[in-house]
Design an enzyme around this catalytic site. Structure first.
Site, PDB file in Angstrom:
ATOM      1  N   SER A 126       0.860  -1.179   0.000  1.00 12.66           N
ATOM      2  CA  SER A 126       0.000   0.000   0.000  1.00 12.66           C
ATOM      3  C   SER A 126       0.899   1.232   0.000  1.00 12.66           C
ATOM      4  CB  SER A 126      -0.881  -0.041   1.254  1.00 12.66           C
ATOM      5  OG  SER A 126      -1.708   1.097   1.332  1.00 12.66           O
ATOM      6  N   LYS A 152      -0.918  -0.895  -4.477  1.00  4.45           N
ATOM      7  CA  LYS A 152      -2.163  -0.178  -4.147  1.00  4.45           C
ATOM      8  C   LYS A 152      -1.813   1.272  -3.872  1.00  4.45           C
ATOM      9  CE  LYS A 152      -4.750  -0.208   0.207  1.00  4.45           C
ATOM     10  NZ  LYS A 152      -5.499  -1.066   1.147  1.00  4.45           N
ATOM     11  N   LYS A 154      -2.975   4.890  -2.503  1.00  4.55           N
ATOM     12  CA  LYS A 154      -3.956   5.624  -1.721  1.00  4.55           C
ATOM     13  C   LYS A 154      -4.370   6.841  -2.551  1.00  4.55           C
ATOM     14  CE  LYS A 154      -4.139   3.356   2.201  1.00  4.55           C
ATOM     15  NZ  LYS A 154      -5.425   2.841   2.716  1.00  4.55           N
ATOM     16  N   ASP A 180      -7.190   2.907  -3.221  1.00  6.70           N
ATOM     17  CA  ASP A 180      -7.946   2.894  -1.960  1.00  6.70           C
ATOM     18  C   ASP A 180      -8.232   4.332  -1.537  1.00  6.70           C
ATOM     19  OD1 ASP A 180      -9.063   2.486   0.529  1.00  6.70           O
ATOM     20  OD2 ASP A 180      -7.345   1.401   1.373  1.00  6.70           O
ATOM     21  N   ASN A 182     -10.350   5.210   1.133  1.00  4.66           N
ATOM     22  CA  ASN A 182     -10.705   5.362   2.553  1.00  4.66           C
ATOM     23  C   ASN A 182     -11.852   6.361   2.749  1.00  4.66           C
ATOM     24  OD1 ASN A 182      -7.397   4.683   2.984  1.00  4.66           O
ATOM     25  ND2 ASN A 182      -8.856   3.587   4.275  1.00  4.66           N
ATOM     26  N   GLU A 205     -11.113   0.604  -3.757  1.00  8.98           N
ATOM     27  CA  GLU A 205     -11.460   0.210  -2.390  1.00  8.98           C
ATOM     28  C   GLU A 205     -12.123   1.377  -1.660  1.00  8.98           C
ATOM     29  OE1 GLU A 205      -7.950  -1.311  -0.514  1.00  8.98           O
ATOM     30  OE2 GLU A 205      -8.801  -1.289   1.499  1.00  8.98           O
ATOM     31  N   ASP A 230     -13.926  -2.134   2.301  1.00 13.75           N
ATOM     32  CA  ASP A 230     -13.033  -2.360   3.442  1.00 13.75           C
ATOM     33  C   ASP A 230     -13.801  -1.936   4.702  1.00 13.75           C
ATOM     34  OD1 ASP A 230     -11.154  -2.077   5.495  1.00 13.75           O
ATOM     35  OD2 ASP A 230      -9.717  -0.904   4.356  1.00 13.75           O
ATOM     36  N   LYS A 254     -10.211  -7.765   7.065  1.00 12.61           N
ATOM     37  CA  LYS A 254      -9.313  -7.325   8.144  1.00 12.61           C
ATOM     38  C   LYS A 254      -9.854  -7.906   9.444  1.00 12.61           C
ATOM     39  CE  LYS A 254      -7.665  -2.899   6.340  1.00 12.61           C
ATOM     40  NZ  LYS A 254      -7.964  -1.444   6.361  1.00 12.61           N
ATOM     41  N   GLY A 282      -4.391  -4.754   5.670  1.00 15.04           N
ATOM     42  CA  GLY A 282      -3.325  -4.550   6.653  1.00 15.04           C
ATOM     43  C   GLY A 282      -3.588  -3.299   7.456  1.00 15.04           C
TER      44      GLY A 282
END
Ligand code: NPQ
Ligand code: MG
Length: 360
Positions: A126, A152, A154, A180, A182, A205, A230, A254, A282
């Site tokens: 990541s 991956k 961010k 990702d 978030n 993600e 996620d 996770k 992770g």
């Protein structure tokens, strides 16, 4: 523990990892669990000091009651913890310590217990939000040279199309690439996110908020990139719901987020039954949490490389024997329990506080 470099995501920049470890001791053996909560509630509502309070006040009394009745098993502790709402990361850390203790006592590895079908797992990495595209390309080049088999990135509004395009142009269409967010976007960003379609990403993600399953289902119909949840996947039931709604076609597992390795295996099983592939996420774990994650990632429906990076991705010195990359893979420990233990000298050096809570 200091991170080797700052790790920036759409929710903030981390410079160190504040780690809460749980040690369960019996006359015969011991077990370890790592709480993956961050020091602040930025990824989920949990945070380290809150988790410590929940463990101390609400979870350990349940363990003590079971132990006193001679009824202590991991499954019974999990059932007793269900009375306490939420706090999956706190619960997972205690359950993992108990599971490690019982597996070490039985001489069985986490991998064998969970149903691992591989001796090593492919490792992804990541990559945080960087100050510039050239800095990102340098970081990705280093990780690819080390052997990571999946990258991956961010992303957040203002750092999405350009970094993805730059990585594709520099490293080609062959590398496995995903992003990702978030939770950094809204459904109003659907047309913008559709501009990622030409880059053939494995998945995007958690683009939208944790509780926005319908939004993810709508977004999934508006973009070609597969949507992977996620933060939203808080249990096996949540995974089943998200799949039924069409909100996710890949799932990030996770264990901390779902309340431990038993529930993580149920998430794996529910997804497998629906033909939905999973991969292991992770949380910047030390070798303790990493050992258990790598064992989980060896289950059959973990068909995509996970964020199961080597220890040196995050830490110059891990508290256990470090996990290393071998030809892009990390070996699943095969010793009893987690197969690794914290080095007492390293632990003593970095420990800021300990609390010992006898069960009787
Ligand atoms: C994710 N992890 O998949 C998380 C988020 C994350 C490897 O990208 C300290 C503790 C910092 C936990 C930063 C990865 C963190 C953290 C990011 C978790 O969404
Ligand atoms: Mg994520």
């Amino acid at each position: 523990m200091p991170l080797v470099a700052p790790f920036r995501t759409s929710f903030g920049t981390e410079h160190d990892r504040d780690v809460l470890l749980v040690r369960a001791a019996s006359p015969e053996s011991e077990g370890w669990g790592e709480c993956v909560a961050m020091s602040e509630p930025l990824y989920s509502s949990e945070y380290v000091d809150g988790a410590a309070e929940v463990i101390r006040r609400f979870l350990l009394p349940e363990v003590a009651a079971l132990a006193k009745a001679g009824d202590l098993t991991v499954a019974r502790a999990e059932a007793a913890f269900a009375r306490v709402k939420g706090h999956p990361m706190a619960k997972a850390s205690v359950l993992t310590a108990l599971l490690d203790l019982s597996l070490r006592t039985a001489g069985l590895s986490f991998g064998s217990y969970l149903g691992a079908v591989r001796a090593s797992v492919p490792a992804g990495v990541s990559v945080g939000i960087m100050p510039s595209v050239p800095a990102l390309l340098d970081a990705v080049a280093t990780y690819l040279a080390q052997g990571y088999v999946r990258i991956k990135l961010k992303i957040e509004p203002g750092w999405d199309l350009a970094p993805v395009q730059a990585v594709r142009e520099r490293f080609g269409d062959e590398i496995l690439l995903q992003v990702d967010a978030n939770t950094a976007y809204t459904l109003a960003d659907a047309r913008h996110l559709a501009r990622l379609d030409p880059f053939d990403l494995l998945l995007i993600e958690q683009p939208l908020p944790e509780d926005d399953l319908r939004g993810h289902a709508s977004l999934a119909r508006l973009i070609r990139t597969p949507v992977c949840l996620d933060e939203s996947i808080t249990s096996a039931r949540a995974a089943a719901d998200a799949i039924a709604l069409g909100a996710t076609s890949v799932v990030n597992v996770k264990p901390g987020r779902v309340g431990g390795y038993l529930e993580a295996r149920r998430v794996h099983d529910v997804c497998a039954a629906s033909g939905v592939p999973v991969w292991c996420g992770g949380m910047l774990e030390t070798g303790i949490g990493r050992a258990a994650n790598v064992a989980l990632a060896a289950l059959p429906n973990f068909t995509l490389p996970g964020d199961t990076s080597a220890s040196d991705r995050y830490f110059a010195r891990d508290i256990t024997r470090p996990f290393v990359l071998e030809d892009g893979h990390v070996a699943v420990p095969d010793g009893p329990g987690l197969g690794v233990t914290p080095d007492p000298d390293i632990l003593a050096e970095i420990t800021t506080a300990t609390e010992w809570l006898p069960l009787s």
